[in-house]
Design an enzyme around this catalytic site. Structure first.
Site, short mmCIF file in Angstrom:
data_model
loop_
_atom_site.label_atom_id
_atom_site.label_comp_id
_atom_site.label_asym_id
_atom_site.label_seq_id
_atom_site.Cartn_x
_atom_site.Cartn_y
_atom_site.Cartn_z
N GLN A 10 0.69 -1.07 -0.10
CA GLN A 10 0.09 0.02 0.10
C GLN A 10 0.87 1.31 -0.11
O GLN A 10 1.71 1.54 0.82
CB GLN A 10 -0.70 0.06 1.26
CG GLN A 10 -1.98 -1.08 1.24
CD GLN A 10 -3.11 -0.92 2.34
OE1 GLN A 10 -3.13 -1.87 3.12
NE2 GLN A 10 -3.88 0.37 2.31
N SER A 91 5.24 -5.63 3.14
CA SER A 91 3.76 -5.61 3.47
C SER A 91 2.80 -6.37 2.64
O SER A 91 3.07 -7.65 2.59
CB SER A 91 3.17 -4.21 3.94
OG SER A 91 2.00 -4.45 4.62
N LEU A 92 1.69 -5.76 2.20
CA LEU A 92 0.93 -6.43 1.37
C LEU A 92 1.83 -7.02 0.13
O LEU A 92 1.21 -8.34 -0.38
CB LEU A 92 -0.03 -5.81 0.84
CG LEU A 92 -1.05 -6.26 -0.29
CD1 LEU A 92 -0.78 -6.12 -1.56
CD2 LEU A 92 -2.01 -7.44 0.38
N ARG A 116 -8.30 -10.06 4.47
CA ARG A 116 -7.22 -9.33 5.18
C ARG A 116 -7.64 -8.10 5.23
O ARG A 116 -7.63 -7.27 6.51
CB ARG A 116 -5.70 -9.83 4.58
CG ARG A 116 -4.60 -8.96 5.34
CD ARG A 116 -3.12 -9.16 4.36
NE ARG A 116 -2.28 -8.75 5.12
CZ ARG A 116 -1.77 -7.45 5.04
NH1 ARG A 116 -2.17 -6.67 4.13
NH2 ARG A 116 -0.41 -7.15 5.51
N HIS A 200 0.19 -2.96 10.86
CA HIS A 200 1.37 -3.59 11.30
C HIS A 200 1.51 -3.16 12.81
O HIS A 200 2.66 -3.31 13.51
CB HIS A 200 2.78 -3.29 10.56
CG HIS A 200 2.58 -3.95 9.26
ND1 HIS A 200 2.84 -5.24 9.14
CD2 HIS A 200 2.51 -3.42 8.11
CE1 HIS A 200 2.53 -5.53 7.75
NE2 HIS A 200 2.20 -4.36 7.04
N GLN A 249 2.15 -11.25 10.48
CA GLN A 249 2.53 -10.29 9.72
C GLN A 249 1.89 -9.07 9.85
O GLN A 249 2.13 -7.89 9.88
CB GLN A 249 2.61 -10.72 8.25
CG GLN A 249 3.21 -9.58 7.44
CD GLN A 249 2.35 -9.43 6.34
OE1 GLN A 249 1.01 -9.47 6.20
NE2 GLN A 249 2.93 -9.03 5.04
#
Length: 319
Positions: A10, A91-92, A116, A200, A249
């Protein structure tokens, strides 16, 4: 020479992204069509036009970034790009890396990512959370700032993106306190990020734990290419290891500096960012200026990336 391929998360999305690639490669339309069937709406039209500003919503951004990263990978493959020996995602982007490494199908990954994004959006009421990027303080200083600013609420250092660049996330008022403290400590810049969830941070723990059900339903396997997990800069293992790490995560910091350094230590001699934007390529130049990097977000940049790859591997594959 060996390639490490990295996939953005993102923050790299933009209206109209990949239009140039789509004009030159049918693979882009194919991937977006598959995603649209799964999502139940025309993802390509939303990405290109975004009339209501939905692309910035987590529930849209995450599926869109997975789709965009996978589309760029398909373009790389169809252009004769060499197979990387390592992959990682920010991340993603870890989901994209796992798809491209053969650890999970695009359809299964997109289904998990859709859930998610929903869980992350639901975890914190609108307006409560915030994220901010802090430039100019080292990691230890930022950890100390967060500890001081918390005052009974949550503010965590969540992305260690480059030397002197740390992203924090948590309760909005605690994040604002951390911004002021960071400035007092000498931070060059501190800015709130335009995101809808404090990704996160420990506020996401419930979302990560709830995601386990969707992860259990997806068909994972050991990656065919080494995928370095950005939570601790070590390779993903078998299916169960992948499920456990992807659950954690969601509420664990992204250790991007350590991840990039781990790939270089393991032999990567060039790094290519596969997906919209060039955020990770920019971070790469701050982490290690000696390692060539490139990105794939247009036809022209694709050609540059192909020149960045190890020519000996291409000649071997085409012989």
């Amino acid at each position: 020479m060996t390639i490490a391929m990295v996939f953005p998360g993102q923050g790299s999305q933009s209206q109209g992204m990949q239009a140039d690639l789509a004009a030159g490669f049918t693979e882009v339309a194919d991937v977006y069509a598959q995603a649209s069937d799964i999502m139940g709406y025309d993802l390509w039209q939303l990405v290109q036009n975004d009339p209501q500003g939905r692309l910035g919503e987590t529930v849209v951004t995450q599926p869109a970034m997975l789709t965009a990263g996978y589309a760029a990978w398909r373009v790389w493959q169809s252009s004769g790009g060499a197979m990387p020996e390592q992959m990682a995602g920010h991340s993603l982007g870890e989901y994209t890396a796992l798809v491209c490494a053969g650890a999970v199908s695009f359809a299964d990954a997109l289904t998990v990512v859709r859930r998610r994004s929903e869980l992350m959006q639901q975890a914190v009421p609108a307006g409560r959370g915030a994220m901010a990027a802090i430039l100019g303080l080292d990691d230890d200083a930022m950890l100390a700032v967060c500890a001081q600013a918390a005052a009974g609420k949550v503010v965590d250092a969540v992305n260690f993106n480059a030397p002197g660049q740390v992203v924090i996330a948590g309760d909005k008022d605690a994040v604002n306190r951390a911004i002021e403290l960071a400035k007092e400590q000498g931070a060059r810049r501190a800015l709130i990020l335009p995101v809808s969830v404090p990704a996160h941070s420990s506020l996401m723990r419930a979302a990560g734990e709830a995601l386990q059900e969707s992860l259990a339903a997806a068909n994972f396997s050991t990656p065919g290419i080494a995928v370095i997990a950005a939570s601790n800069a070590t390779p993903y293992g078998d299916a169960q290891d992948i499920r456990e790490r992807l659950s954690r995560q969601v509420y664990s910091p992204v250790q991007w500096v350590n991840t990039v350094n781990a790939m270089i230590t393991a032999g990567a001699t060039s790094v290519i960012e596969c997906g919209p934007g060039k955020v990770l390529a920019g971070l790469m130049r701050r982490i290690d200026k000696t390692t060539p990097c490139a990105f794939i977000n247009s036809v022209d940049s694709l050609q540059d990336a192909l020149q960045c790859e190890p020519i000996v591997h291409r000649s071997e594959e085409n012989s």
